[in-house]
Write a protein that holds these residues in place. Structure first.
Motif, mmCIF file in Angstrom:
data_model
loop_
_atom_site.group_PDB
_atom_site.id
_atom_site.type_symbol
_atom_site.label_atom_id
_atom_site.label_comp_id
_atom_site.label_asym_id
_atom_site.label_seq_id
_atom_site.Cartn_x
_atom_site.Cartn_y
_atom_site.Cartn_z
ATOM 1 N N LYS A 196 0.687 -0.850 0.249
ATOM 2 C CA LYS A 196 0.042 0.122 0.038
ATOM 3 C C LYS A 196 1.092 1.383 0.084
ATOM 4 O O LYS A 196 1.328 1.353 0.512
ATOM 5 C CB LYS A 196 -0.815 -0.240 1.190
ATOM 6 C CG LYS A 196 -1.951 -1.289 0.572
ATOM 7 C CD LYS A 196 -2.907 -1.471 2.372
ATOM 8 C CE LYS A 196 -3.548 -2.101 2.162
ATOM 9 N NZ LYS A 196 -4.333 -1.957 3.401
ATOM 10 N N ILE A 197 0.454 2.074 -0.945
ATOM 11 C CA ILE A 197 1.975 3.197 -1.061
ATOM 12 C C ILE A 197 0.879 4.205 -1.356
ATOM 13 O O ILE A 197 -0.183 4.502 -2.018
ATOM 14 C CB ILE A 197 2.207 2.802 -2.268
ATOM 15 C CG1 ILE A 197 3.279 2.017 -2.769
ATOM 16 C CG2 ILE A 197 3.097 4.263 -2.610
ATOM 17 C CD1 ILE A 197 4.200 1.648 -4.220
ATOM 18 N N LYS A 198 1.205 4.465 -0.394
ATOM 19 C CA LYS A 198 0.379 6.748 0.119
ATOM 20 C C LYS A 198 0.997 7.657 -1.198
ATOM 21 O O LYS A 198 1.554 7.346 -1.981
ATOM 22 C CB LYS A 198 0.950 7.319 1.220
ATOM 23 C CG LYS A 198 0.506 8.551 1.190
ATOM 24 C CD LYS A 198 0.766 9.577 2.740
ATOM 25 C CE LYS A 198 0.245 10.787 2.875
ATOM 26 N NZ LYS A 198 0.522 11.297 4.820
ATOM 27 N N VAL A 199 -0.115 8.580 -1.442
ATOM 28 C CA VAL A 199 0.386 8.900 -3.217
ATOM 29 C C VAL A 199 -0.278 10.721 -2.808
ATOM 30 O O VAL A 199 -1.384 10.058 -1.810
ATOM 31 C CB VAL A 199 -0.869 8.631 -4.245
ATOM 32 C CG1 VAL A 199 -0.544 9.614 -5.981
ATOM 33 C CG2 VAL A 199 0.421 7.315 -4.726
ATOM 34 N N GLU A 200 -0.333 11.361 -2.969
ATOM 35 C CA GLU A 200 -0.749 13.152 -3.092
ATOM 36 C C GLU A 200 -0.535 13.404 -4.683
ATOM 37 O O GLU A 200 0.452 13.101 -5.503
ATOM 38 C CB GLU A 200 -0.515 13.868 -1.573
ATOM 39 C CG GLU A 200 0.277 13.581 -1.091
ATOM 40 C CD GLU A 200 0.426 14.170 0.004
ATOM 41 O OE1 GLU A 200 1.382 14.511 -0.754
ATOM 42 O OE2 GLU A 200 0.847 13.813 1.443
ATOM 43 N N SER A 201 -1.837 14.075 -4.913
ATOM 44 C CA SER A 201 -1.902 14.572 -6.554
ATOM 45 C C SER A 201 -2.838 15.780 -5.801
ATOM 46 O O SER A 201 -3.904 15.998 -5.870
ATOM 47 C CB SER A 201 -3.200 13.196 -7.376
ATOM 48 O OG SER A 201 -3.258 14.405 -8.403
ATOM 49 N N SER A 202 -2.344 17.099 -6.767
ATOM 50 C CA SER A 202 -2.747 18.255 -6.490
ATOM 51 C C SER A 202 -3.246 18.855 -7.892
ATOM 52 O O SER A 202 -2.162 18.783 -8.131
ATOM 53 C CB SER A 202 -1.800 18.996 -5.265
ATOM 54 O OG SER A 202 -1.158 19.463 -5.562
ATOM 55 N N SER A 203 -4.377 19.866 -7.837
ATOM 56 C CA SER A 203 -4.287 20.870 -8.888
ATOM 57 C C SER A 203 -4.524 22.175 -8.479
ATOM 58 O O SER A 203 -5.048 22.659 -7.398
ATOM 59 C CB SER A 203 -5.051 20.837 -9.628
ATOM 60 O OG SER A 203 -5.245 21.035 -10.396
ATOM 61 N N SER A 204 -3.300 23.195 -8.927
ATOM 62 C CA SER A 204 -3.656 24.309 -8.374
ATOM 63 C C SER A 204 -3.909 25.715 -9.549
ATOM 64 O O SER A 204 -3.225 25.598 -10.798
ATOM 65 C CB SER A 204 -2.537 24.948 -7.227
ATOM 66 O OG SER A 204 -2.186 26.559 -7.842
ATOM 67 N N CYS A 205 -5.199 26.658 -9.605
ATOM 68 C CA CYS A 205 -5.029 27.510 -10.790
ATOM 69 C C CYS A 205 -5.033 28.872 -10.121
ATOM 70 O O CYS A 205 -5.658 29.195 -9.358
ATOM 71 C CB CYS A 205 -6.468 26.964 -11.558
ATOM 72 S SG CYS A 205 -6.485 25.187 -11.979
ATOM 73 N N ASP A 206 -4.785 28.975 -10.973
ATOM 74 C CA ASP A 206 -4.973 31.355 -10.743
ATOM 75 C C ASP A 206 -5.711 31.421 -11.803
ATOM 76 O O ASP A 206 -5.636 31.348 -13.523
ATOM 77 C CB ASP A 206 -3.063 31.461 -10.856
ATOM 78 C CG ASP A 206 -2.503 31.216 -9.656
ATOM 79 O OD1 ASP A 206 -2.520 30.791 -8.654
ATOM 80 O OD2 ASP A 206 -1.217 30.842 -10.471
ATOM 81 N N ILE A 207 -6.356 32.320 -11.705
ATOM 82 C CA ILE A 207 -7.740 32.752 -12.293
ATOM 83 C C ILE A 207 -8.104 34.169 -12.169
ATOM 84 O O ILE A 207 -8.315 34.767 -10.675
ATOM 85 C CB ILE A 207 -9.174 31.756 -11.376
ATOM 86 C CG1 ILE A 207 -9.210 30.504 -11.719
ATOM 87 C CG2 ILE A 207 -10.470 32.015 -12.692
ATOM 88 C CD1 ILE A 207 -10.485 29.678 -10.763
ATOM 89 N N VAL A 208 -8.212 34.415 -12.993
ATOM 90 C CA VAL A 208 -8.609 36.019 -13.210
ATOM 91 C C VAL A 208 -10.513 36.435 -13.627
ATOM 92 O O VAL A 208 -10.910 35.576 -14.637
ATOM 93 C CB VAL A 208 -7.768 36.919 -14.402
ATOM 94 C CG1 VAL A 208 -8.621 38.423 -14.138
ATOM 95 C CG2 VAL A 208 -6.012 37.100 -14.212
ATOM 96 N N ILE A 209 -11.088 37.200 -13.036
ATOM 97 C CA ILE A 209 -12.228 37.680 -12.949
ATOM 98 C C ILE A 209 -12.637 38.233 -13.119
ATOM 99 O O ILE A 209 -12.377 40.068 -12.416
ATOM 100 C CB ILE A 209 -13.508 36.981 -11.419
ATOM 101 C CG1 ILE A 209 -13.072 35.588 -11.224
ATOM 102 C CG2 ILE A 209 -14.894 36.725 -12.022
ATOM 103 C CD1 ILE A 209 -13.400 34.611 -9.938
ATOM 104 N N SER A 210 -13.322 38.484 -14.189
ATOM 105 C CA SER A 210 -13.998 39.695 -14.729
ATOM 106 C C SER A 210 -15.105 40.492 -14.004
ATOM 107 O O SER A 210 -16.068 39.567 -14.299
ATOM 108 C CB SER A 210 -13.995 39.852 -16.128
ATOM 109 O OG SER A 210 -14.336 41.101 -16.560
ATOM 110 N N VAL A 211 -14.957 41.695 -13.514
ATOM 111 C CA VAL A 211 -16.213 41.918 -12.848
ATOM 112 C C VAL A 211 -17.695 42.347 -13.908
ATOM 113 O O VAL A 211 -18.417 42.661 -13.624
ATOM 114 C CB VAL A 211 -15.937 43.158 -12.068
ATOM 115 C CG1 VAL A 211 -17.307 44.142 -10.805
ATOM 116 C CG2 VAL A 211 -14.814 42.969 -11.288
ATOM 117 N N SER A 212 -17.447 43.253 -14.641
ATOM 118 C CA SER A 212 -18.594 43.715 -15.251
ATOM 119 C C SER A 212 -18.783 42.625 -16.084
ATOM 120 O O SER A 212 -20.566 42.603 -16.596
ATOM 121 C CB SER A 212 -17.633 44.673 -16.701
ATOM 122 O OG SER A 212 -16.645 44.291 -17.072
#
Length: 227
Positions: A196-212
């Motif tokens: 049994k092998i421990k695994v970590e997986s992640s994802s990071s997203c930089d997002i820009v939101i338009s207010v108008s």
């Protein structure tokens, strides 16, 4: 008559009946000893063969575990991010922003292994300026060999977390709000039900939101995994 002759006469001669009995006893003891040696040798052979078979089985499982069933890193990918709700207003008198934001995140978790991958409960996080402003939990699950699991997460902004963020005023006035979404999954790959092998997986997203326009104008994601 010499003394030597006397000693020869006094020595009792061995009877004819005693000699065969002694020979038979020696033959019996020799036969029993041979049987015991054979039994002992047979037991030793059985033990050696058993140990060799166990060693062969273990080596086979180890080779399979390191080659055909070698653990691979699951991959978390954010496929799309959309805005479900966005309300932003500027309170110029108090110099603060009233912001309501809900993001819909579609992501997939791919298991490239030839064995199943199971992971525990986790959360998708929404950050602004390095500060946690939203969180959406999702339950534990498992993915079959070489399968992909789609997941849908709704991230809702905790408005009270931004009350002291003066930087947000400038971002709203400029028309763009930069945020970050982060998803991390921790689980185990079960190889041959032995390793049994421990695994970590992640994802990071930089997002820009338009207010108008109330949409996502920019999205840059990167994934990472660790065994």
């Amino acid at each position: 008559m010499t003394p030597h002759d006397k000693s020869d006469k006094t020595a009792a001669p061995m009877s004819a009946s005693e000699a065969p009995k002694t020979n038979a006893a020696m033959e019996t003891q020799s036969a029993n000893g041979g049987k015991k040696r054979k039994k002992r040798n047979r037991k030793i052979c059985i033990c050696v063969i058993t140990l060799l078979l166990l060693l062969l089985i273990f080596t086979t499982f180890l080779v399979l575990g390191l080659t055909l069933f070698k653990p691979k890193r699951p991959i978390t990918t954010v496929d799309s991010i959309s805005i479900e709700r966005l309300q932003a207003s500027l309170d110029a008198l108090n110099f603060k922003v009233i912001l309501n934001l809900t993001l819909h995140v579609d992501l997939t978790l791919k298991n490239p292994n030839r064995v199943g991958f199971s992971f525990g409960p986790s959360s998708a996080l929404l950050n602004y300026g390095g500060k946690l402003i939203g969180e959406a939990p999702f339950s534990a699950s498992q993915i079959g060999p070489e399968k992909t699991l789609p997941m849908n997460v709704t991230l809702t902004l905790m408005a009270d977390r931004l009350l002291t963020e003066t930087k947000l005023v400038g971002d709203v006035m400029s028309g763009s709000i930069p945020v970050n979404s982060f998803v991390k999954v921790v689980g185990k790959v079960n190889v041959l039900k032995i390793f049994k092998i421990k695994v970590e997986s992640s994802s990071s997203c930089d997002i820009v939101i338009s207010v108008s326009n109330r949409n996502v104008t920019s999205q840059h994601c990167k994934s990472s995994t660790k065994l």
